[in-house]
Design a protein around this motif. Structure first.
Motif, PDB file in Angstrom:
ATOM      1  N   TYR A  70       0.450  -0.930  -7.119  1.00  0.00           N
ATOM      2  CA  TYR A  70       0.269  -0.613  -5.701  1.00  0.00           C
ATOM      3  C   TYR A  70      -1.198  -0.339  -5.386  1.00  0.00           C
ATOM      4  CZ  TYR A  70       5.346   0.132  -5.543  1.00  0.00           C
ATOM      5  OH  TYR A  70       6.710  -0.026  -5.612  1.00  0.00           O
ATOM      6  N   ARG A  71      -1.617  -0.706  -4.191  1.00  0.00           N
ATOM      7  CA  ARG A  71      -2.899  -0.249  -3.661  1.00  0.00           C
ATOM      8  C   ARG A  71      -2.651   1.125  -3.041  1.00  0.00           C
ATOM      9  NH1 ARG A  71      -7.398  -3.226  -2.598  1.00  0.00           N
ATOM     10  NH2 ARG A  71      -6.242  -5.185  -2.754  1.00  0.00           N
ATOM     11  N   VAL A  72      -3.585   2.061  -3.229  1.00  0.00           N
ATOM     12  CA  VAL A  72      -3.360   3.446  -2.812  1.00  0.00           C
ATOM     13  C   VAL A  72      -4.370   3.875  -1.753  1.00  0.00           C
ATOM     14  CG1 VAL A  72      -3.309   5.861  -3.563  1.00  0.00           C
ATOM     15  CG2 VAL A  72      -2.365   4.076  -5.043  1.00  0.00           C
ATOM     16  N   CYS A  73      -3.851   4.496  -0.693  1.00  0.00           N
ATOM     17  CA  CYS A  73      -4.696   5.143   0.307  1.00  0.00           C
ATOM     18  C   CYS A  73      -4.306   6.619   0.353  1.00  0.00           C
ATOM     19  CB  CYS A  73      -4.512   4.503   1.676  1.00  0.00           C
ATOM     20  SG  CYS A  73      -5.566   5.245   2.956  1.00  0.00           S
ATOM     21  N   VAL A  74      -5.223   7.490  -0.003  1.00  0.00           N
ATOM     22  CA  VAL A  74      -4.974   8.926   0.036  1.00  0.00           C
ATOM     23  C   VAL A  74      -5.044   9.395   1.486  1.00  0.00           C
ATOM     24  CG1 VAL A  74      -5.866  11.181  -0.660  1.00  0.00           C
ATOM     25  CG2 VAL A  74      -5.833   9.277  -2.294  1.00  0.00           C
ATOM     26  N   TYR A  75      -4.023  10.145   1.903  1.00  0.00           N
ATOM     27  CA  TYR A  75      -3.937  10.665   3.280  1.00  0.00           C
ATOM     28  C   TYR A  75      -3.787  12.177   3.164  1.00  0.00           C
ATOM     29  CZ  TYR A  75      -2.406  10.772   8.201  1.00  0.00           C
ATOM     30  OH  TYR A  75      -2.296  11.001   9.552  1.00  0.00           O
ATOM     31  N   THR A  76      -4.845  12.916   3.484  1.00  0.00           N
ATOM     32  CA  THR A  76      -4.891  14.298   3.048  1.00  0.00           C
ATOM     33  C   THR A  76      -5.677  15.196   4.003  1.00  0.00           C
ATOM     34  OG1 THR A  76      -5.566  15.712   1.179  1.00  0.00           O
ATOM     35  CG2 THR A  76      -6.953  13.815   1.666  1.00  0.00           C
ATOM     36  N   GLN A  77      -5.454  16.493   3.865  1.00  0.00           N
ATOM     37  CA  GLN A  77      -6.264  17.493   4.551  1.00  0.00           C
ATOM     38  C   GLN A  77      -7.383  18.006   3.640  1.00  0.00           C
ATOM     39  OE1 GLN A  77      -3.172  20.307   5.696  1.00  0.00           O
ATOM     40  NE2 GLN A  77      -3.226  19.546   7.791  1.00  0.00           N
ATOM     41  N   GLU A  78      -7.407  17.545   2.407  1.00  0.00           N
ATOM     42  CA  GLU A  78      -8.436  17.959   1.447  1.00  0.00           C
ATOM     43  C   GLU A  78      -9.823  17.570   1.968  1.00  0.00           C
ATOM     44  OE1 GLU A  78     -10.363  19.622  -1.117  1.00  0.00           O
ATOM     45  OE2 GLU A  78      -8.303  19.537  -1.889  1.00  0.00           O
ATOM     46  N   GLN A  79     -10.785  18.482   1.834  1.00  0.00           N
ATOM     47  CA  GLN A  79     -12.141  18.239   2.329  1.00  0.00           C
ATOM     48  C   GLN A  79     -13.195  18.206   1.228  1.00  0.00           C
ATOM     49  OE1 GLN A  79     -12.898  17.596   5.581  1.00  0.00           O
ATOM     50  NE2 GLN A  79     -10.716  17.697   6.075  1.00  0.00           N
ATOM     51  N   ARG A  80     -12.879  18.723   0.044  1.00  0.00           N
ATOM     52  CA  ARG A  80     -13.898  18.818  -1.006  1.00  0.00           C
ATOM     53  C   ARG A  80     -14.307  17.415  -1.466  1.00  0.00           C
ATOM     54  NH1 ARG A  80     -10.702  22.569  -5.057  1.00  0.00           N
ATOM     55  NH2 ARG A  80      -9.012  21.337  -4.136  1.00  0.00           N
ATOM     56  N   ARG A  81     -15.604  17.122  -1.320  1.00  0.00           N
ATOM     57  CA  ARG A  81     -16.044  15.740  -1.535  1.00  0.00           C
ATOM     58  C   ARG A  81     -15.896  15.294  -2.979  1.00  0.00           C
ATOM     59  NH1 ARG A  81     -22.634  15.503  -1.202  1.00  0.00           N
ATOM     60  NH2 ARG A  81     -23.094  17.225  -2.602  1.00  0.00           N
ATOM     61  N   VAL A  87       0.845  -1.196   0.000  1.00  0.00           N
ATOM     62  CA  VAL A  87       0.000   0.000   0.000  1.00  0.00           C
ATOM     63  C   VAL A  87       0.878   1.242   0.000  1.00  0.00           C
ATOM     64  CG1 VAL A  87      -1.780   1.301   1.236  1.00  0.00           C
ATOM     65  CG2 VAL A  87      -1.790  -1.207   1.305  1.00  0.00           C
ATOM     66  N   VAL A  88       0.505   2.215  -0.830  1.00  0.00           N
ATOM     67  CA  VAL A  88       1.165   3.522  -0.799  1.00  0.00           C
ATOM     68  C   VAL A  88       0.224   4.510  -0.110  1.00  0.00           C
ATOM     69  CG1 VAL A  88       2.063   5.453  -2.142  1.00  0.00           C
ATOM     70  CG2 VAL A  88       2.501   3.104  -2.885  1.00  0.00           C
ATOM     71  N   ILE A  89       0.714   5.124   0.975  1.00  0.00           N
ATOM     72  CA  ILE A  89      -0.011   6.190   1.657  1.00  0.00           C
ATOM     73  C   ILE A  89       0.379   7.492   0.954  1.00  0.00           C
ATOM     74  CG2 ILE A  89      -0.453   7.308   3.860  1.00  0.00           C
ATOM     75  CD1 ILE A  89      -1.210   4.312   3.716  1.00  0.00           C
ATOM     76  N   LEU A  90      -0.594   8.146   0.314  1.00  0.00           N
ATOM     77  CA  LEU A  90      -0.293   9.224  -0.623  1.00  0.00           C
ATOM     78  C   LEU A  90      -0.947  10.543  -0.235  1.00  0.00           C
ATOM     79  CD1 LEU A  90       0.815  10.074  -3.501  1.00  0.00           C
ATOM     80  CD2 LEU A  90      -1.451   9.425  -4.366  1.00  0.00           C
ATOM     81  N   ASP A  91      -0.129  11.584  -0.104  1.00  0.00           N
ATOM     82  CA  ASP A  91      -0.671  12.934   0.033  1.00  0.00           C
ATOM     83  C   ASP A  91      -1.139  13.388  -1.342  1.00  0.00           C
ATOM     84  OD1 ASP A  91      -1.353  15.394   1.111  1.00  0.00           O
ATOM     85  OD2 ASP A  91       0.657  16.217   0.904  1.00  0.00           O
ATOM     86  N   LEU A  92      -2.235  14.148  -1.388  1.00  0.00           N
ATOM     87  CA  LEU A  92      -2.785  14.570  -2.681  1.00  0.00           C
ATOM     88  C   LEU A  92      -1.993  15.682  -3.332  1.00  0.00           C
ATOM     89  CD1 LEU A  92      -6.680  14.821  -2.832  1.00  0.00           C
ATOM     90  CD2 LEU A  92      -5.134  13.311  -4.079  1.00  0.00           C
ATOM     91  N   HIS A  93      -1.485  16.626  -2.517  1.00  0.00           N
ATOM     92  CA  HIS A  93      -0.871  17.839  -3.062  1.00  0.00           C
ATOM     93  C   HIS A  93       0.632  17.775  -2.827  1.00  0.00           C
ATOM     94  CE1 HIS A  93      -4.912  19.302  -3.615  1.00  0.00           C
ATOM     95  NE2 HIS A  93      -5.168  19.074  -2.334  1.00  0.00           N
ATOM     96  N   LEU A  94       1.381  17.550  -3.899  1.00  0.00           N
ATOM     97  CA  LEU A  94       2.816  17.290  -3.787  1.00  0.00           C
ATOM     98  C   LEU A  94       3.687  18.325  -4.488  1.00  0.00           C
ATOM     99  CD1 LEU A  94       2.610  13.451  -4.431  1.00  0.00           C
ATOM    100  CD2 LEU A  94       3.092  14.551  -2.235  1.00  0.00           C
TER     101      LEU A  94
END
Length: 214
Positions: free
Chosen positions: A77-88, A47-54
């Motif tokens: 890879y399986r991806v899990c986004v880990y972010t402060q983004e809130q826009r649905r 799994v890759v833990i991924l920030d959205l804004h890089l």
């Protein structure tokens, strides 16, 4: 079952250095400032833990958002986004691009660890706002092959209910409810693989490109 291995991509140096320390029961094998760096090193991770804004001043051309997710998924890879983004709709676009999970950086460490483990096990992990969008797709007949029980679980997740809360109101064991959610996850994953973002936008009543706007 083998212990899942995680890689982490985040432009923030402190978070790259600390996430594995904050979650010591998870096996973090590497940390990277960009998707390009991860793909250059090809860590042996599940799994890759991924920030959205890089993209930053130091790496203005860094790939980010749904494009980054697709690159990682295509690399196996399986991806899990880990972010402060809130826009649905932005978060929904992450699922449409192939992410298995979306986790907020404001969640507790216990909740974050549980979410990362669920993604590693193939369970769809989404915030209530995004579960609400999936519920709309079900109601409008775009997302089909969903059982009545799965619809109930989806509706409850869209309202932010925990498995314990659902168990008390639906009179079913938490393990049974989690099973319904895992089955639904498989249906959603198949739907997202077979459906274009344009079709999803149309089903949600959005304009062309709205879903993928970041």
């Amino acid at each position: 079952m083998p212990t899942p291995r995680f890689a982490h991509v985040d432009d923030t140096t402190a978070l790259r250095a600390s996430l594995g320390l904050l979650l010591p029961d998870l096996d973090f094998v590497s940390a990277h400032p960009s998707v390009e760096d991860l793909l250059a090193h090809r860590p042996d991770a599940d799994v890759v833990i991924l920030d959205l804004h890089l993209a930053t001043a130091g790496q203005p051309e860094a790939t980010q958002g749904p494009t980054a997710i697709r690159l990682l998924v295509d690399a196996g890879y399986r991806v899990c986004v880990y972010t402060q983004e809130q826009r649905r709709f932005v978060l929904a676009a992450c699922l449409a691009a192939g992410a298995t999970g979306v986790v907020s950086k404001t969640d507790s460490l216990a909740a974050t660890e549980a979410a990362f483990r669920a993604v590693a096990a193939g369970e769809l992990v989404v915030p209530p706002a995004v579960a609400g969008l999936l519920e709309v797709l079900v109601r409008r007949g775009s997302l089909t092959l969903v059982s009545p029980r799965q619809r109930q679980v989806l509706a409850a997740r869209a309202r932010g209910l925990t498995y314990a809360e659902m168990s008390r109101t639906m009179f079913l064991a938490e393990s049974t409810l989690r099973g319904y959610w895992i089955e639904l996850s498989q249906t959603v994953e198949k739907y997202l693989k077979e459906t274009s973002p344009g079709d999803i936008e149309h089903a949600l009543g959005l304009g062309p490109g709205d879903l993928l706007a970041t």
